[in-house]
Design a protein around this motif. Structure first.
Motif, mmCIF file in Angstrom:
data_model
loop_
_atom_site.group_PDB
_atom_site.id
_atom_site.type_symbol
_atom_site.label_atom_id
_atom_site.label_comp_id
_atom_site.label_asym_id
_atom_site.label_seq_id
_atom_site.Cartn_x
_atom_site.Cartn_y
_atom_site.Cartn_z
ATOM 1 N N VAL A 215 0.854 -1.195 0.000
ATOM 2 C CA VAL A 215 0.000 0.000 0.000
ATOM 3 C C VAL A 215 0.887 1.239 0.000
ATOM 4 N N PHE A 216 0.542 2.195 -0.868
ATOM 5 C CA PHE A 216 1.344 3.396 -1.034
ATOM 6 C C PHE A 216 0.456 4.643 -0.943
ATOM 7 N N VAL A 217 1.057 5.734 -0.480
ATOM 8 C CA VAL A 217 0.375 7.022 -0.540
ATOM 9 C C VAL A 217 0.285 7.425 -2.011
ATOM 10 N N ARG A 218 -0.879 7.838 -2.405
ATOM 11 C CA ARG A 218 -1.155 8.077 -3.817
ATOM 12 C C ARG A 218 -0.384 9.273 -4.371
ATOM 13 N N VAL A 219 0.041 9.154 -5.626
ATOM 14 C CA VAL A 219 0.635 10.261 -6.367
ATOM 15 C C VAL A 219 -0.442 10.797 -7.305
ATOM 16 N N LEU A 220 -0.779 12.072 -7.168
ATOM 17 C CA LEU A 220 -1.876 12.650 -7.929
ATOM 18 C C LEU A 220 -1.466 12.955 -9.374
ATOM 19 N N THR A 221 -2.465 13.014 -10.233
ATOM 20 C CA THR A 221 -2.284 13.445 -11.610
ATOM 21 C C THR A 221 -2.731 14.895 -11.756
ATOM 22 N N VAL A 222 -2.441 15.493 -12.898
ATOM 23 C CA VAL A 222 -2.917 16.854 -13.179
ATOM 24 C C VAL A 222 -4.443 16.894 -13.100
ATOM 25 N N GLY A 223 -5.091 15.862 -13.649
ATOM 26 C CA GLY A 223 -6.552 15.812 -13.597
ATOM 27 C C GLY A 223 -7.078 15.765 -12.179
ATOM 28 N N ASP A 224 -6.385 15.040 -11.293
ATOM 29 C CA ASP A 224 -6.769 15.004 -9.881
ATOM 30 C C ASP A 224 -6.715 16.403 -9.274
ATOM 31 N N VAL A 225 -5.613 17.123 -9.546
ATOM 32 C CA VAL A 225 -5.439 18.458 -8.982
ATOM 33 C C VAL A 225 -6.549 19.391 -9.458
ATOM 34 N N GLU A 226 -6.855 19.337 -10.732
ATOM 35 C CA GLU A 226 -7.914 20.193 -11.274
ATOM 36 C C GLU A 226 -9.259 19.872 -10.636
ATOM 37 N N ASP A 227 -9.514 18.587 -10.398
ATOM 38 C CA ASP A 227 -10.781 18.193 -9.783
ATOM 39 C C ASP A 227 -10.848 18.619 -8.323
ATOM 40 N N ILE A 228 -9.725 18.529 -7.609
ATOM 41 C CA ILE A 228 -9.678 18.991 -6.220
ATOM 42 C C ILE A 228 -10.053 20.465 -6.150
ATOM 43 N N TYR A 229 -9.459 21.276 -7.002
ATOM 44 C CA TYR A 229 -9.736 22.714 -6.963
ATOM 45 C C TYR A 229 -11.150 23.028 -7.453
ATOM 46 N N ARG A 230 -11.660 22.239 -8.375
ATOM 47 C CA ARG A 230 -13.051 22.430 -8.812
ATOM 48 C C ARG A 230 -13.995 22.207 -7.629
ATOM 49 N N THR A 231 -13.722 21.142 -6.873
ATOM 50 C CA THR A 231 -14.532 20.843 -5.693
ATOM 51 C C THR A 231 -14.396 21.939 -4.647
ATOM 52 N N ARG A 232 -13.159 22.395 -4.433
ATOM 53 C CA ARG A 232 -12.944 23.467 -3.456
ATOM 54 C C ARG A 232 -13.728 24.727 -3.843
ATOM 55 N N GLY A 233 -13.679 25.082 -5.116
ATOM 56 C CA GLY A 233 -14.396 26.277 -5.557
ATOM 57 C C GLY A 233 -15.892 26.162 -5.322
ATOM 58 N N LEU A 234 -16.444 25.005 -5.658
ATOM 59 C CA LEU A 234 -17.875 24.801 -5.483
ATOM 60 C C LEU A 234 -18.272 24.884 -4.010
ATOM 61 N N VAL A 235 -17.504 24.226 -3.152
ATOM 62 C CA VAL A 235 -17.885 24.121 -1.740
ATOM 63 C C VAL A 235 -17.517 25.384 -0.964
ATOM 64 N N GLU A 236 -16.269 25.810 -1.037
ATOM 65 C CA GLU A 236 -15.820 26.927 -0.200
ATOM 66 C C GLU A 236 -16.543 28.220 -0.548
ATOM 67 N N CYS A 237 -16.701 28.488 -1.838
ATOM 68 C CA CYS A 237 -17.397 29.723 -2.223
ATOM 69 C C CYS A 237 -18.862 29.672 -1.801
ATOM 70 N N ALA A 238 -19.470 28.485 -1.904
ATOM 71 C CA ALA A 238 -20.870 28.351 -1.485
ATOM 72 C C ALA A 238 -21.021 28.554 0.017
ATOM 73 N N VAL A 239 -20.033 28.084 0.789
ATOM 74 C CA VAL A 239 -20.076 28.283 2.246
ATOM 75 C C VAL A 239 -20.062 29.774 2.567
ATOM 76 N N VAL A 240 -19.151 30.515 1.950
ATOM 77 C CA VAL A 240 -19.063 31.949 2.218
ATOM 78 C C VAL A 240 -20.340 32.658 1.769
ATOM 79 N N ARG A 241 -20.847 32.277 0.609
ATOM 80 C CA ARG A 241 -22.046 32.922 0.069
ATOM 81 C C ARG A 241 -23.257 32.704 0.974
ATOM 82 N N GLY A 242 -23.293 31.553 1.644
ATOM 83 C CA GLY A 242 -24.469 31.203 2.442
ATOM 84 C C GLY A 242 -24.339 31.502 3.925
ATOM 85 N N LEU A 243 -23.404 32.334 4.303
ATOM 86 C CA LEU A 243 -23.148 32.571 5.728
ATOM 87 C C LEU A 243 -24.286 33.271 6.469
ATOM 88 N N GLY A 244 -25.089 34.026 5.775
ATOM 89 C CA GLY A 244 -26.128 34.762 6.481
ATOM 90 C C GLY A 244 -25.595 36.076 7.025
#
Length: 235
Positions: A80-109
């Motif tokens: 078992v090894f710690v995973r080495v990410l691909t460029v596609g993985d990195v892009e997907d991580i940031y896509r997820t971050r943008g969707l979630v983090e920005c939505a959290v700030v937008r919905g703060l009330g």
């Protein structure tokens, strides 16, 4: 590996009497997120199991859970090894971050917001920068964004982003100049905090969106250069 195992032995007390694979996976996930196990590291069942004082079966179940979260990979006849990410993985991580983090700030009330965790992460980052400890600055940066997500008050969102932030640390490991990556974002974290302290969540979201876009560009630039140089596991 000796330093990492010493840290795991310190974590043994966290298991208590009700040792479970989920709690072991929590510890290992945190260690990955804090940079103790770089991408490509082989995880020894005997060494880690001994450090944590857990059975082989419990550890294997924890490995299975983290493999499901895309933090580990199992290679036949190798382990078992710690995973080495691909460029596609990195892009997907940031896509997820943008969707979630920005939505959290937008919905703060309406303000005021509970910003103590964010402020503490900014302070930790400042101290790390003064000490030229760029690994700790990266950790403080991840803590800042974890605290930002926690403002939503959603256990499900926290759980979702917990593994995303651990994957993000794997991406940071392959950045050749961690100071260049992390130091500029310390000031940006402070700006986001100040916008939220002023009750301006619109400005905070704008700053965050630009921040994430710039960070993605920087990390992908590094990854693509590593691909051109024949970097292991990148593509």
């Amino acid at each position: 590996m000796a330093e990492q195992l010493t840290g795991l032995a310190d974590d043994r007390a966290l298991l208590g009497r009700t040792s479970t694979a989920e709690r072991v996976s929590d510890i290992l996930r945190s260690r990955i997120a804090e940079g103790y196990f770089p991408p490509g590291t082989r995880l020894s069942e005997d060494s880690i199991g001994g450090a944590l004082g857990v059975s082989r079966n419990t550890l294997r179940e924890a490995f299975r859970l983290l493999t499901h979260e895309r933090l580990l990979v199992h290679e036949l006849n190798r382990g078992v090894f710690v995973r080495v990410l691909t460029v596609g993985d990195v892009e997907d991580i940031y896509r997820t971050r943008g969707l979630v983090e920005c939505a959290v700030v937008r919905g703060l009330g309406e303000p005021p917001y509970a910003l103590e965790g964010l402020a503490a992460a900014v302070t930790a980052g400042q101290l790390a920068a003064v000490e030229n400890d760029w690994k700790s600055l990266g950790t403080a940066n991840i803590h800042f964004h974890r605290e930002l997500v926690a403002l939503a008050g959603s256990a499900r969102t926290d759980e979702l982003m917990r593994s995303v932030f651990a994957e993000l640390r794997l991406a940071f490991h392959l950045v050749d100049d961690p100071r260049r990556l992390h130091e500029p974002y310390l000031a940006r974290n402070r700006q986001i905090l100040q916008a939220l302290q002023a009750g301006d969540r619109g400005e905070a979201e704008r700053l965050l969106a630009v921040y994430l876009g710039d960070s993605l560009d920087r990390v992908v630039e590094v990854y693509r250069r590593r691909v051109a140089e024949g970097g292991q596991g990148l593509g």
